[in-house]
Design a protein around this motif. Sequence first.
Motif, PDB file in Angstrom:
ATOM      1  N   VAL A 125       0.863  -1.180   0.000  1.00  0.00           N
ATOM      2  CA  VAL A 125       0.000   0.000   0.000  1.00  0.00           C
ATOM      3  C   VAL A 125       0.896   1.225   0.000  1.00  0.00           C
ATOM      4  O   VAL A 125       1.852   1.313   0.779  1.00  0.00           O
ATOM      5  CB  VAL A 125      -0.984   0.092   1.196  1.00  0.00           C
ATOM      6  N   GLU A 126       0.604   2.146  -0.916  1.00  0.00           N
ATOM      7  CA  GLU A 126       1.412   3.362  -1.000  1.00  0.00           C
ATOM      8  C   GLU A 126       0.756   4.468  -0.179  1.00  0.00           C
ATOM      9  O   GLU A 126      -0.431   4.758  -0.363  1.00  0.00           O
ATOM     10  CB  GLU A 126       1.559   3.816  -2.462  1.00  0.00           C
ATOM     11  N   ALA A 127       1.536   5.064   0.715  1.00  0.00           N
ATOM     12  CA  ALA A 127       1.056   6.212   1.494  1.00  0.00           C
ATOM     13  C   ALA A 127       1.112   7.449   0.610  1.00  0.00           C
ATOM     14  O   ALA A 127       2.159   7.754   0.033  1.00  0.00           O
ATOM     15  CB  ALA A 127       1.929   6.412   2.731  1.00  0.00           C
TER      16      ALA A 127
ATOM     17  N   VAL B 152      11.803   2.423  -7.643  1.00  0.00           N
ATOM     18  CA  VAL B 152      11.998   3.565  -8.539  1.00  0.00           C
ATOM     19  C   VAL B 152      10.635   3.967  -9.090  1.00  0.00           C
ATOM     20  O   VAL B 152       9.933   3.147  -9.678  1.00  0.00           O
ATOM     21  CB  VAL B 152      12.930   3.223  -9.715  1.00  0.00           C
ATOM     22  N   ASP B 153      10.290   5.233  -8.858  1.00  0.00           N
ATOM     23  CA  ASP B 153       8.951   5.726  -9.180  1.00  0.00           C
ATOM     24  C   ASP B 153       8.929   6.412 -10.544  1.00  0.00           C
ATOM     25  O   ASP B 153       9.937   6.975 -10.976  1.00  0.00           O
ATOM     26  CB  ASP B 153       8.549   6.742  -8.102  1.00  0.00           C
ATOM     27  N   ASP B 154       7.776   6.377 -11.200  1.00  0.00           N
ATOM     28  CA  ASP B 154       7.545   7.150 -12.431  1.00  0.00           C
ATOM     29  C   ASP B 154       8.626   6.936 -13.476  1.00  0.00           C
ATOM     30  O   ASP B 154       9.025   7.879 -14.177  1.00  0.00           O
ATOM     31  CB  ASP B 154       7.457   8.660 -12.125  1.00  0.00           C
TER      32      ASP B 154
ATOM     33  N   VAL C   4       6.425   4.522   0.878  1.00  0.00           N
ATOM     34  CA  VAL C   4       6.407   5.968   1.120  1.00  0.00           C
ATOM     35  C   VAL C   4       7.249   6.653   0.053  1.00  0.00           C
ATOM     36  O   VAL C   4       8.331   6.170  -0.287  1.00  0.00           O
ATOM     37  CB  VAL C   4       7.034   6.296   2.501  1.00  0.00           C
ATOM     38  N   ASN C   5       6.770   7.782  -0.460  1.00  0.00           N
ATOM     39  CA  ASN C   5       7.545   8.552  -1.430  1.00  0.00           C
ATOM     40  C   ASN C   5       8.575   9.424  -0.724  1.00  0.00           C
ATOM     41  O   ASN C   5       8.257  10.109   0.233  1.00  0.00           O
ATOM     42  CB  ASN C   5       6.617   9.452  -2.243  1.00  0.00           C
ATOM     43  N   LEU C   6       9.805   9.377  -1.209  1.00  0.00           N
ATOM     44  CA  LEU C   6      10.867  10.220  -0.638  1.00  0.00           C
ATOM     45  C   LEU C   6      11.310  11.251  -1.667  1.00  0.00           C
ATOM     46  O   LEU C   6      11.655  10.897  -2.790  1.00  0.00           O
ATOM     47  CB  LEU C   6      12.091   9.366  -0.301  1.00  0.00           C
TER      48      LEU C   6
ATOM     49  N   ILE D  53      10.402  -1.468  -9.815  1.00  0.00           N
ATOM     50  CA  ILE D  53      10.377  -0.277 -10.658  1.00  0.00           C
ATOM     51  C   ILE D  53       8.933  -0.037 -11.093  1.00  0.00           C
ATOM     52  O   ILE D  53       8.210  -0.976 -11.434  1.00  0.00           O
ATOM     53  CB  ILE D  53      11.349  -0.451 -11.841  1.00  0.00           C
ATOM     54  N   LYS D  54       8.498   1.227 -11.012  1.00  0.00           N
ATOM     55  CA  LYS D  54       7.139   1.585 -11.427  1.00  0.00           C
ATOM     56  C   LYS D  54       7.222   2.282 -12.764  1.00  0.00           C
ATOM     57  O   LYS D  54       7.816   3.355 -12.871  1.00  0.00           O
ATOM     58  CB  LYS D  54       6.516   2.537 -10.412  1.00  0.00           C
ATOM     59  N   LEU D  55       6.596   1.681 -13.751  1.00  0.00           N
ATOM     60  CA  LEU D  55       6.624   2.249 -15.097  1.00  0.00           C
ATOM     61  C   LEU D  55       5.503   3.273 -15.237  1.00  0.00           C
ATOM     62  O   LEU D  55       4.333   2.954 -15.011  1.00  0.00           O
ATOM     63  CB  LEU D  55       6.459   1.124 -16.111  1.00  0.00           C
TER      64      LEU D  55
ATOM     65  N   PHE E 138      10.586   2.374   0.195  1.00  0.00           N
ATOM     66  CA  PHE E 138      10.738   3.804  -0.088  1.00  0.00           C
ATOM     67  C   PHE E 138      10.796   4.006  -1.585  1.00  0.00           C
ATOM     68  O   PHE E 138      11.557   3.330  -2.283  1.00  0.00           O
ATOM     69  CB  PHE E 138      11.978   4.365   0.612  1.00  0.00           C
ATOM     70  N   GLU E 139       9.964   4.944  -2.078  1.00  0.00           N
ATOM     71  CA  GLU E 139       9.901   5.217  -3.515  1.00  0.00           C
ATOM     72  C   GLU E 139      10.686   6.486  -3.820  1.00  0.00           C
ATOM     73  O   GLU E 139      10.475   7.523  -3.188  1.00  0.00           O
ATOM     74  CB  GLU E 139       8.445   5.404  -3.964  1.00  0.00           C
ATOM     75  N   VAL E 140      11.598   6.368  -4.767  1.00  0.00           N
ATOM     76  CA  VAL E 140      12.347   7.548  -5.210  1.00  0.00           C
ATOM     77  C   VAL E 140      12.185   7.666  -6.713  1.00  0.00           C
ATOM     78  O   VAL E 140      12.144   6.662  -7.420  1.00  0.00           O
ATOM     79  CB  VAL E 140      13.846   7.458  -4.832  1.00  0.00           C
TER      80      VAL E 140
END
Length: 270
Positions: free
Chosen positions: A40-42, A163-165, A100-102, A199-201, A133-135
């Motif tokens: 679950v992403e905060a 790795v986000d986006d 969590v997004n950092l 990794i999030k595409l 942790f998402e960066v």
Amino acid sequence: MDRRKDVAAESDLQRALDCGELIRLYQPIVELESWAPVYVEALLRWDHPDHGLLTPDEFLVDADDSALLVRIGWSVVIEAARRAGEWRLAHPERPITVSVNLSAEHLEKRELSGRVERLLLDNLVPGPNAMAFEVSERTVLSRRIRARDRLTPLRNLGVEIVVDDFGATAAATAAGPSELRDTIVELLEPLRAFPLDVIKLDSSVVHRLDGGVSDVVAAAHSIDLRVVALGVEDEVAVERARDAGFDLAQGFFFHRPAPPAYVDGLFEHR
Ligand code: G
Ligand code: MN
């Protein structure tokens, strides 16, 4: 959008933080095979008295007070650690990872891994991988901060790094699908050097690549990353993501961002 300017004033943002208007929603990320929620992403939201629920890109754009950004970042990390501890202890048979997004500013802080270690202990968060942790791709590959030096001690605590986006910038600039595919596969290469798990595409990549997306997913698998399809909004997108070999999916088709009680409900119904 103009309301960004209205709401981004820093004194306002500090006040919002102080009086509890900055809230956290949680959005499940599912395994495509089973549709089971495994992360679950905060997600930070400003529950603004005049403008309603605002997303970070509506109110953080002009906030160049990096100390305030980091304080806001900590408020999300602190609550996420508490939830991660609670959910793991209450439902050990259905382990869920809270991500969590950092921001780059937050990742840059020397005290990051030490404070995270204390939070994990204080909240009895059992390892491994109860938190992630998402960066963003930009943060990871930026030369200004030594991302690897910050990510390594963090990951050594038993948290995952996401790795986000990924590919968002390339998708906005590349000419056609085959150029985009090649650019993105090349972008994956330097990531080998980093301690990463997922990794999030970016959904723009998925839309623009069409057939070539399975090459990107295969390239990510070849460096041992699990791959999330972002912005999955309908059944067609689910089918496409499965066909392309994605492991995980996030999007309104499965779950919208929701208050934490919604996640409690998921445990009840599984
Ligand atoms: O990039 P990141 O992983 O942080 O993305 C999370 C953001 O994407 C959240 O703000 C969330 O509300 C949004 N989001 C999640 N699912 C969907 C979706 O299916 N469609 C769209 N348009 N946005 C989504
Ligand atoms: Mn994210």
